[in-house]
Design a protein around this motif. Structure first.
Motif, PDB file in Angstrom:
ATOM      1  N   GLU A  13      30.170  16.784  29.275  1.00  0.00           N
ATOM      2  CA  GLU A  13      29.902  15.353  29.402  1.00  0.00           C
ATOM      3  C   GLU A  13      30.968  14.507  28.690  1.00  0.00           C
ATOM      4  N   ALA A  14      31.648  15.080  27.716  1.00  0.00           N
ATOM      5  CA  ALA A  14      32.691  14.364  26.965  1.00  0.00           C
ATOM      6  C   ALA A  14      33.832  15.331  26.671  1.00  0.00           C
ATOM      7  N   PRO A  15      34.676  15.629  27.672  1.00  0.00           N
ATOM      8  CA  PRO A  15      35.786  16.565  27.467  1.00  0.00           C
ATOM      9  C   PRO A  15      36.726  16.070  26.360  1.00  0.00           C
ATOM     10  N   LEU A  16      37.230  17.016  25.579  1.00  0.00           N
ATOM     11  CA  LEU A  16      38.118  16.700  24.457  1.00  0.00           C
ATOM     12  C   LEU A  16      39.571  16.775  24.914  1.00  0.00           C
ATOM     13  N   LEU A  17      40.352  15.788  24.530  1.00  0.00           N
ATOM     14  CA  LEU A  17      41.780  15.744  24.856  1.00  0.00           C
ATOM     15  C   LEU A  17      42.565  15.578  23.558  1.00  0.00           C
ATOM     16  N   THR A  18      43.459  16.510  23.283  1.00  0.00           N
ATOM     17  CA  THR A  18      44.284  16.472  22.080  1.00  0.00           C
ATOM     18  C   THR A  18      45.751  16.277  22.481  1.00  0.00           C
ATOM     19  N   VAL A  19      46.394  15.274  21.916  1.00  0.00           N
ATOM     20  CA  VAL A  19      47.784  14.984  22.253  1.00  0.00           C
ATOM     21  C   VAL A  19      48.571  14.739  20.973  1.00  0.00           C
ATOM     22  N   ARG A  20      49.887  14.717  21.148  1.00  0.00           N
ATOM     23  CA  ARG A  20      50.795  14.421  20.042  1.00  0.00           C
ATOM     24  C   ARG A  20      51.691  13.265  20.451  1.00  0.00           C
ATOM     25  N   GLY A  21      51.865  12.330  19.541  1.00  0.00           N
ATOM     26  CA  GLY A  21      52.751  11.200  19.794  1.00  0.00           C
ATOM     27  C   GLY A  21      53.971  11.277  18.901  1.00  0.00           C
ATOM     28  N   GLU A  22      55.141  11.067  19.482  1.00  0.00           N
ATOM     29  CA  GLU A  22      56.392  11.185  18.743  1.00  0.00           C
ATOM     30  C   GLU A  22      57.246   9.947  18.982  1.00  0.00           C
ATOM     31  N   ALA A  23      58.020   9.587  17.963  1.00  0.00           N
ATOM     32  CA  ALA A  23      58.954   8.467  18.093  1.00  0.00           C
ATOM     33  C   ALA A  23      60.182   8.761  17.255  1.00  0.00           C
ATOM     34  N   GLU A  24      61.346   8.442  17.796  1.00  0.00           N
ATOM     35  CA  GLU A  24      62.601   8.625  17.069  1.00  0.00           C
ATOM     36  C   GLU A  24      63.433   7.364  17.213  1.00  0.00           C
ATOM     37  N   LEU A  25      63.789   6.762  16.083  1.00  0.00           N
ATOM     38  CA  LEU A  25      64.578   5.543  16.068  1.00  0.00           C
ATOM     39  C   LEU A  25      65.936   5.826  15.429  1.00  0.00           C
ATOM     40  N   GLU A  26      66.940   5.114  15.865  1.00  0.00           N
ATOM     41  CA  GLU A  26      68.285   5.219  15.288  1.00  0.00           C
ATOM     42  C   GLU A  26      68.674   3.837  14.783  1.00  0.00           C
ATOM     43  N   VAL A  27      68.880   3.725  13.468  1.00  0.00           N
ATOM     44  CA  VAL A  27      69.106   2.421  12.847  1.00  0.00           C
ATOM     45  C   VAL A  27      70.253   2.516  11.848  1.00  0.00           C
ATOM     46  N   ASP A  28      70.719   1.363  11.411  1.00  0.00           N
ATOM     47  CA  ASP A  28      71.756   1.307  10.381  1.00  0.00           C
ATOM     48  C   ASP A  28      71.137   1.574   9.008  1.00  0.00           C
ATOM     49  N   ALA A 162      45.680  11.626  35.388  1.00  0.00           N
ATOM     50  CA  ALA A 162      45.962  12.778  36.245  1.00  0.00           C
ATOM     51  C   ALA A 162      44.682  13.505  36.642  1.00  0.00           C
ATOM     52  N   LEU A 163      43.654  13.394  35.809  1.00  0.00           N
ATOM     53  CA  LEU A 163      42.374  14.018  36.119  1.00  0.00           C
ATOM     54  C   LEU A 163      41.434  13.058  36.843  1.00  0.00           C
ATOM     55  N   GLY A 164      41.901  11.862  37.106  1.00  0.00           N
ATOM     56  CA  GLY A 164      41.067  10.895  37.809  1.00  0.00           C
ATOM     57  C   GLY A 164      39.974  10.298  36.959  1.00  0.00           C
ATOM     58  N   THR A 165      40.230  10.169  35.668  1.00  0.00           N
ATOM     59  CA  THR A 165      39.212   9.609  34.783  1.00  0.00           C
ATOM     60  C   THR A 165      39.876   8.706  33.762  1.00  0.00           C
ATOM     61  N   THR A 166      39.133   8.296  32.734  1.00  0.00           N
ATOM     62  CA  THR A 166      39.642   7.411  31.692  1.00  0.00           C
ATOM     63  C   THR A 166      39.224   7.934  30.328  1.00  0.00           C
ATOM     64  N   LEU A 167      39.877   7.414  29.304  1.00  0.00           N
ATOM     65  CA  LEU A 167      39.514   7.781  27.934  1.00  0.00           C
ATOM     66  C   LEU A 167      38.204   7.113  27.554  1.00  0.00           C
ATOM     67  N   ALA A 168      37.427   7.829  26.733  1.00  0.00           N
ATOM     68  CA  ALA A 168      36.144   7.284  26.294  1.00  0.00           C
ATOM     69  C   ALA A 168      36.191   6.816  24.841  1.00  0.00           C
ATOM     70  N   ALA A 169      36.743   7.640  23.951  1.00  0.00           N
ATOM     71  CA  ALA A 169      36.733   7.283  22.527  1.00  0.00           C
ATOM     72  C   ALA A 169      37.821   8.044  21.791  1.00  0.00           C
ATOM     73  N   LEU A 170      38.299   7.445  20.705  1.00  0.00           N
ATOM     74  CA  LEU A 170      39.229   8.113  19.798  1.00  0.00           C
ATOM     75  C   LEU A 170      38.426   8.819  18.712  1.00  0.00           C
ATOM     76  N   LEU A 171      38.597  10.118  18.588  1.00  0.00           N
ATOM     77  CA  LEU A 171      37.876  10.881  17.570  1.00  0.00           C
ATOM     78  C   LEU A 171      38.679  11.028  16.282  1.00  0.00           C
ATOM     79  N   GLU A 172      39.989  11.216  16.404  1.00  0.00           N
ATOM     80  CA  GLU A 172      40.788  11.486  15.211  1.00  0.00           C
ATOM     81  C   GLU A 172      42.237  11.111  15.452  1.00  0.00           C
ATOM     82  N   LEU A 173      42.875  10.543  14.409  1.00  0.00           N
ATOM     83  CA  LEU A 173      44.309  10.247  14.430  1.00  0.00           C
ATOM     84  C   LEU A 173      44.914  10.835  13.160  1.00  0.00           C
ATOM     85  N   THR A 174      45.882  11.720  13.318  1.00  0.00           N
ATOM     86  CA  THR A 174      46.464  12.430  12.180  1.00  0.00           C
ATOM     87  C   THR A 174      47.934  12.052  12.023  1.00  0.00           C
ATOM     88  N   ASP A 175      48.294  11.653  10.816  1.00  0.00           N
ATOM     89  CA  ASP A 175      49.697  11.358  10.512  1.00  0.00           C
ATOM     90  C   ASP A 175      50.396  12.671  10.177  1.00  0.00           C
TER      91      ASP A 175
END
Length: 233
Positions: A13-28, A162-175
């Motif tokens: 009823e509430a499939p779990l989706l785990t992802v990783r977010g990455e960012a790389e900036l180049e600055v002075d 891609a699965l034809g659905t939408t996100l329901a809730a954020l369970l956890e955000l890890t730094d």
């Protein structure tokens, strides 16, 4: 507290989706640090100490003459070390070696080139660096983290779409962490070797070193867990 409708694990009823977010900036870079080592040597301990004190004062006076352009100045280790030689049945002090280690931090890179050259022109003074970095409070760190969070959310939304659905809730955000921000580049080492020789009183002041700060890469990474609305498979 986790809602019963959104438990911290996956269910049909509430499939779990785990992802990783990455960012790389180049600055002075924002700051540059240089290490300065003042040395002295002699057969007499007191004479060696006096020479070391005089040279250290000369270096400090030069650094302080730049005012606010030198943002931080600190003295590290100080040492007076005897060098022993074996003669007959006893040991004798052959010579004494003295050293004072300092660090200076600047944000004005034009002043950095001039200061580095003037320090390297002093007698028995060695320069190490510069080390380029961002300030600990730099907004670039926050910017990279925000980009990483947006990347995680976008990635999760794309999987759900891609699965034809939408996100329901954020369970956890890890730094996972922010890395980078400390590249290293060395200036012309001939200036360091030149600093080990006594300066010529009649010589003109050396031209300032032309330092080219490198671009800094900073990377942020987060992990995120979402629940999705049940897809129709």
């Amino acid at each position: 507290m986790t809602s019963p409708q959104n438990p911290p694990y996956g269910t049909p009823e509430a499939p779990l989706l785990t992802v990783r977010g990455e960012a790389e900036l180049e600055v002075d870079p924002e700051i540059a640090r240089i290490g300065i080592t003042v040395t002295a040597r002699g057969r007499d301990r007191r004479t060696t100490l006096d020479d070391l004190t005089r040279r250290n004062t000369t270096v400090l006076d030069l650094l302080k003459s730049y005012g606010d352009e030198v943002e931080n100045l600190a003295t590290g280790t100080v040492s007076i070390t005897p060098e022993l030689t074996q003669r007959g049945r006893g040991e004798r002090v052959r010579t004494y070696h003295g050293a004072v280690h300092l660090t200076a931090e600047l944000a004005d890179f034009t002043a950095l080139g001039e200061l580095t050259t003037r320090l390297a022109d002093l007698d028995l003074t060695t320069i190490d660096g510069p080390t380029w970095a961002l300030r600990p409070t730099s907004p670039v760190h926050r910017q990279a983290r925000r980009h990483a969070v947006r990347e995680a959310l976008q990635r999760a939304e794309e999987y759900a779409e891609a699965l034809g659905t939408t996100l329901a809730a954020l369970l956890e955000l890890t730094d996972i962490g922010t890395t980078g921000g400390h590249p290293r580049a060395a200036f012309d080492r001939r200036a360091v070797r030149f600093s080990m020789a006594a300066p010529d009183a009649e010589a003109t002041a050396p031209d300032p070193l032309d330092l080219e700060p490198p671009r800094i890469r900073i990377r942020a990474e987060v992990g995120a867990q979402f629940t999705m609305n049940p897809p129709r498979l």
